[in-house]
Scaffold this motif. Structure first.
Motif, mmCIF file in Angstrom:
data_model
loop_
_atom_site.group_PDB
_atom_site.id
_atom_site.type_symbol
_atom_site.label_atom_id
_atom_site.label_comp_id
_atom_site.label_asym_id
_atom_site.label_seq_id
_atom_site.Cartn_x
_atom_site.Cartn_y
_atom_site.Cartn_z
ATOM 1 N N THR A 18 30.213 8.264 -43.527
ATOM 2 C CA THR A 18 30.751 9.209 -42.547
ATOM 3 C C THR A 18 31.418 10.398 -43.218
ATOM 4 O OG1 THR A 18 31.044 7.572 -40.785
ATOM 5 C CG2 THR A 18 32.471 9.505 -40.718
ATOM 6 N N TRP A 19 32.293 10.124 -44.179
ATOM 7 C CA TRP A 19 33.005 11.229 -44.840
ATOM 8 C C TRP A 19 32.081 12.096 -45.687
ATOM 9 C CZ3 TRP A 19 37.391 13.721 -44.161
ATOM 10 C CH2 TRP A 19 38.416 13.110 -43.429
ATOM 11 N N PRO A 20 31.154 11.541 -46.479
ATOM 12 C CA PRO A 20 30.197 12.407 -47.180
ATOM 13 C C PRO A 20 29.347 13.245 -46.228
ATOM 14 C CG PRO A 20 30.243 10.251 -48.219
ATOM 15 C CD PRO A 20 31.075 10.146 -46.986
ATOM 16 N N PHE A 21 28.928 12.659 -45.099
ATOM 17 C CA PHE A 21 28.176 13.444 -44.120
ATOM 18 C C PHE A 21 29.034 14.585 -43.570
ATOM 19 C CE2 PHE A 21 25.361 9.569 -43.195
ATOM 20 C CZ PHE A 21 24.319 10.086 -43.942
ATOM 21 N N TYR A 22 30.309 14.276 -43.308
ATOM 22 C CA TYR A 22 31.216 15.317 -42.815
ATOM 23 C C TYR A 22 31.380 16.420 -43.858
ATOM 24 C CZ TYR A 22 35.517 17.652 -41.405
ATOM 25 O OH TYR A 22 36.444 18.605 -41.060
ATOM 26 N N ALA A 23 31.424 16.044 -45.128
ATOM 27 C CA ALA A 23 31.630 17.017 -46.209
ATOM 28 C C ALA A 23 30.521 18.055 -46.284
ATOM 29 C CB ALA A 23 31.767 16.304 -47.552
ATOM 30 N N ILE A 24 29.344 17.727 -45.760
ATOM 31 C CA ILE A 24 28.248 18.713 -45.742
ATOM 32 C C ILE A 24 27.959 19.195 -44.318
ATOM 33 C CG2 ILE A 24 27.198 17.819 -47.848
ATOM 34 C CD1 ILE A 24 25.136 16.370 -46.104
ATOM 35 N N GLY A 25 28.851 18.851 -43.384
ATOM 36 C CA GLY A 25 28.696 19.312 -42.006
ATOM 37 C C GLY A 25 27.502 18.720 -41.285
ATOM 38 N N ALA A 26 27.182 17.461 -41.587
ATOM 39 C CA ALA A 26 25.949 16.865 -41.069
ATOM 40 C C ALA A 26 26.160 15.837 -39.964
ATOM 41 C CB ALA A 26 25.183 16.209 -42.215
ATOM 42 N N LEU A 27 27.402 15.550 -39.578
ATOM 43 C CA LEU A 27 27.632 14.474 -38.618
ATOM 44 C C LEU A 27 26.955 14.734 -37.277
ATOM 45 C CD1 LEU A 27 31.360 13.451 -39.211
ATOM 46 C CD2 LEU A 27 29.307 12.141 -39.728
ATOM 47 N N TYR A 28 26.936 15.998 -36.839
ATOM 48 C CA TYR A 28 26.325 16.302 -35.548
ATOM 49 C C TYR A 28 24.814 16.099 -35.577
ATOM 50 C CZ TYR A 28 25.312 18.631 -31.140
ATOM 51 O OH TYR A 28 24.880 18.896 -29.866
ATOM 52 N N TYR A 399 27.954 11.748 -30.213
ATOM 53 C CA TYR A 399 27.424 11.637 -31.577
ATOM 54 C C TYR A 399 28.434 11.016 -32.536
ATOM 55 C CZ TYR A 399 30.240 15.508 -33.412
ATOM 56 O OH TYR A 399 31.286 16.304 -33.829
ATOM 57 N N MET A 400 29.724 10.997 -32.144
ATOM 58 C CA MET A 400 30.748 10.360 -32.965
ATOM 59 C C MET A 400 31.179 9.009 -32.403
ATOM 60 S SD MET A 400 31.485 12.185 -35.622
ATOM 61 C CE MET A 400 33.113 11.655 -36.104
ATOM 62 N N LEU A 401 30.847 8.739 -31.155
ATOM 63 C CA LEU A 401 31.253 7.493 -30.516
ATOM 64 C C LEU A 401 30.228 6.381 -30.703
ATOM 65 C CD1 LEU A 401 32.502 8.961 -27.090
ATOM 66 C CD2 LEU A 401 33.925 8.197 -28.997
ATOM 67 N N TRP A 402 29.157 6.665 -31.452
ATOM 68 C CA TRP A 402 28.028 5.754 -31.473
ATOM 69 C C TRP A 402 28.318 4.333 -31.966
ATOM 70 C CZ3 TRP A 402 26.345 3.660 -36.033
ATOM 71 C CH2 TRP A 402 26.646 4.340 -37.216
ATOM 72 N N PRO A 403 29.227 4.091 -32.923
ATOM 73 C CA PRO A 403 29.495 2.679 -33.274
ATOM 74 C C PRO A 403 30.019 1.883 -32.078
ATOM 75 C CG PRO A 403 30.319 4.143 -34.994
ATOM 76 C CD PRO A 403 29.965 5.007 -33.825
ATOM 77 N N GLY A 404 30.886 2.520 -31.287
ATOM 78 C CA GLY A 404 31.393 1.855 -30.090
ATOM 79 C C GLY A 404 30.312 1.639 -29.053
ATOM 80 N N LEU A 405 29.416 2.611 -28.902
ATOM 81 C CA LEU A 405 28.326 2.478 -27.937
ATOM 82 C C LEU A 405 27.372 1.355 -28.337
ATOM 83 C CD1 LEU A 405 27.569 6.277 -27.359
ATOM 84 C CD2 LEU A 405 28.724 4.717 -25.778
ATOM 85 N N ILE A 406 27.082 1.241 -29.634
ATOM 86 C CA ILE A 406 26.245 0.131 -30.091
ATOM 87 C C ILE A 406 26.933 -1.196 -29.821
ATOM 88 C CG2 ILE A 406 25.265 -1.000 -32.128
ATOM 89 C CD1 ILE A 406 24.592 1.689 -33.268
ATOM 90 N N LEU A 407 28.244 -1.247 -30.047
ATOM 91 C CA LEU A 407 28.984 -2.477 -29.808
ATOM 92 C C LEU A 407 28.898 -2.897 -28.341
ATOM 93 C CD1 LEU A 407 31.905 -3.953 -29.012
ATOM 94 C CD2 LEU A 407 30.714 -4.664 -31.077
ATOM 95 N N LEU A 408 28.884 -1.915 -27.435
ATOM 96 C CA LEU A 408 28.756 -2.259 -26.012
ATOM 97 C C LEU A 408 27.438 -2.986 -25.761
ATOM 98 C CD1 LEU A 408 30.077 0.988 -24.256
ATOM 99 C CD2 LEU A 408 31.318 -1.120 -24.778
ATOM 100 N N GLY A 409 26.377 -2.533 -26.424
ATOM 101 C CA GLY A 409 25.095 -3.213 -26.293
ATOM 102 C C GLY A 409 25.112 -4.591 -26.937
ATOM 103 N N VAL A 410 25.739 -4.702 -28.110
ATOM 104 C CA VAL A 410 25.864 -5.994 -28.785
ATOM 105 C C VAL A 410 26.586 -6.993 -27.878
ATOM 106 C CG1 VAL A 410 26.950 -7.211 -30.722
ATOM 107 C CG2 VAL A 410 25.792 -5.023 -31.107
ATOM 108 N N HIS A 411 27.615 -6.521 -27.196
ATOM 109 C CA HIS A 411 28.373 -7.397 -26.288
ATOM 110 C C HIS A 411 27.495 -7.894 -25.142
ATOM 111 C CE1 HIS A 411 31.195 -7.832 -22.727
ATOM 112 N NE2 HIS A 411 31.522 -8.834 -23.517
ATOM 113 N N LEU A 412 26.665 -7.027 -24.580
ATOM 114 C CA LEU A 412 25.759 -7.458 -23.511
ATOM 115 C C LEU A 412 24.813 -8.550 -24.020
ATOM 116 C CD1 LEU A 412 24.793 -4.039 -21.870
ATOM 117 C CD2 LEU A 412 26.436 -5.731 -21.042
ATOM 118 N N ARG A 413 24.345 -8.396 -25.253
ATOM 119 C CA ARG A 413 23.466 -9.402 -25.839
ATOM 120 C C ARG A 413 24.214 -10.718 -26.051
ATOM 121 N NH1 ARG A 413 22.278 -7.396 -31.166
ATOM 122 N NH2 ARG A 413 23.720 -8.905 -32.044
#
Length: 423
Positions: A18-28, A399-413
């Motif tokens: 995450t931080w290396p991606f941020y360092a090159i402005g690539a998170l979005y 685009y920054m909330l995605w770990p939480g969004l994936i977790l919501l799906g994991v919980h449904l499973r």
């Protein structure tokens, strides 16, 4: 943490870097690309079934809640087209906005699908957040000292802004920013602005509290609290308390003695109610007064958006945000509030397209949190998202909330497979 399949590897590496991606402005760029690649992989796993390689086979059928999210987000796209057609915004603007939908609203359905279908473990997401926390703590001394040793606010804006986005701040790298109201430094870490960084800090704390390794847990909690405090966000402080304590109190609704205590407290309001009401009103006034200019701008934006929605575009909205005047410090009408923004941009239909899956998913998580500890983290994430929606436009931050969004799906499973412990 060793990934057991390519999907886990992609998710974990994307979090760790995450931080290396941020360092090159690539998170979005990383967020939407990850969503569509993994979403395509999930769709392929559902389609191929047993023909899929063993470690990437679908873990089950697509849950009804995921269908609801997909229907809601597809309605968003259709409403977008209708709004652009109604207001004559032209083909070029419609295509640009459709691409924006693919990088925003679509992610709210794609990432939960990924978690629900692909064999991604909850523990991988939890550890990934704690690793981000360790990065944050390691870089914190440099960030915190920067305004006092003469370092610039913004380091640079990445050339990746050429791919298009809501604004240059999504591709910019900062040490800190100055609050224009008080001219004191605020830190936004790897987020585009400080209040959003605070809510990311809340999510980091929620994940870290589920970590079994104490050292990683302390790193995640420490970094999350630092992000909340250094961002100087009132919303973050509220989230830190409400979103951590609330889910852990849910089992009490199944306890008889808790209802008796609640009844006694309710009865006591006859004596102390007036004093508590006055205390609450004073607290709200203090909360708003802490950043009076910000509160005024937000309230004005909401009022204008609501009035123009009612008078000009009830069902399908205006199709896009509109430039704001000096009265709102030139902030766009339809921004800084998901729900007022939806009414203004996508009308009542778009409002309902988010409300239905959000309410259904929140109620689902609350019910499971009352029965199982596995429901605490998804409920906390949804509470944070709801809180975020009252101060930000949630779609441009997916685009920054995605770990939480994936977790919501994991919980449904996990619920579908009746898994009560972390995998």
């Amino acid at each position: 943490m060793i990934a057991q399949n390519p999907a886990e590897r992609m998710v974990y590496k994307a979090m760790v870097y995450t931080w290396p991606f941020y360092a090159i402005g690539a998170l979005y760029v990383v967020g939407p690309v990850l969503a569509w690649v993994l979403g395509g992989l999930a769709g392929l796993a559902l389609y191929l079934g047993p023909a899929m390689r063993e470690d990437l086979r679908a873990t089950g059928k697509m849950p009804a809640l995921i269908w609801c999210w997909f229907i809601g987000m597809f309605v968003m796209l259709v409403v977008l087209w209708i709004g652009h057609l109604d207001w004559g915004l032209g083909l070029k603007k419609t295509i640009k906005s459709s691409i924006g939908w693919a990088k925003g609203w679509a992610l709210l359905a794609l990432f939960p699908l990924v978690g629900a279908v692909l064999p991604i473990r909850r523990a991988v997401l939890i550890r990934g957040q704690c690793v981000i926390g360790a990065w944050t703590l390691a870089l914190a001394p440099l960030l915190l000292i920067a305004p006092y040793v003469g370092l610039p606010e913004k380091i640079f804006t990445s050339p990746l802004k050429a791919v298009g986005g809501p604004g240059p701040e999504y591709f910019s790298v900062y040490f800190f920013t100055f609050d224009p109201a008080s001219w004191t430094p605020r830190w936004q870490f790897y987020a585009p602005w400080s209040p959003f960084a605070a809510l990311l800090g809340v999510i980091m704390v929620l994940f870290a509290l589920e970590e079994k390794d104490r050292r990683w847990m302390l790193a995640g909690v420490g970094a999350g609290v630092l992000m909340i405090l250094a961002s100087k966000s009132r919303m973050g402080l509220v989230g830190l308390v409400a979103c951590t304590i609330g889910p852990r109190m849910m089992p009490l609704i199944l306890k008889g003695w808790a209802w008796h205590v609640t009844a006694a407290l309710t009865a006591s309001l006859a004596v102390f109610g007036t004093a508590l009401l006055t205390l609450g009103q004073d607290a709200v006034a203090t909360f708003k007064g802490a950043r009076a200019d910000s509160t005024r701008v937000r309230e004005t934006l909401q009022r204008i958006a609501h009035e123009r929605w009612q008078n000009e575009a009830v069902w399908f909205g205006h199709g896009t945000i509109h430039p704001g005047s000096h009265a709102v410090e030139y902030m766009p009408i339809g921004s800084h509030h998901t729900w007022y923004g939806l009414l203004f941009v996508k009308g009542l239909i778009g409002f309902g397209a988010l409300l239905v899956p959000m309410v259904w998913h929140t109620c689902f998580a609350m019910l499971d949190a009352a029965r199982h500890s596995r429901g605490r983290l998804p409920m906390g994430i949804l509470m944070t998202m709801v809180l975020l929606s009252f101060g930000e436009n949630i779609e441009i931050e997916a685009y920054m909330l995605w770990p939480g969004l994936i977790l919501l799906g994991v919980h449904l499973r996990e619920v579908a497979n009746n898994v009560s412990d972390q995998s």
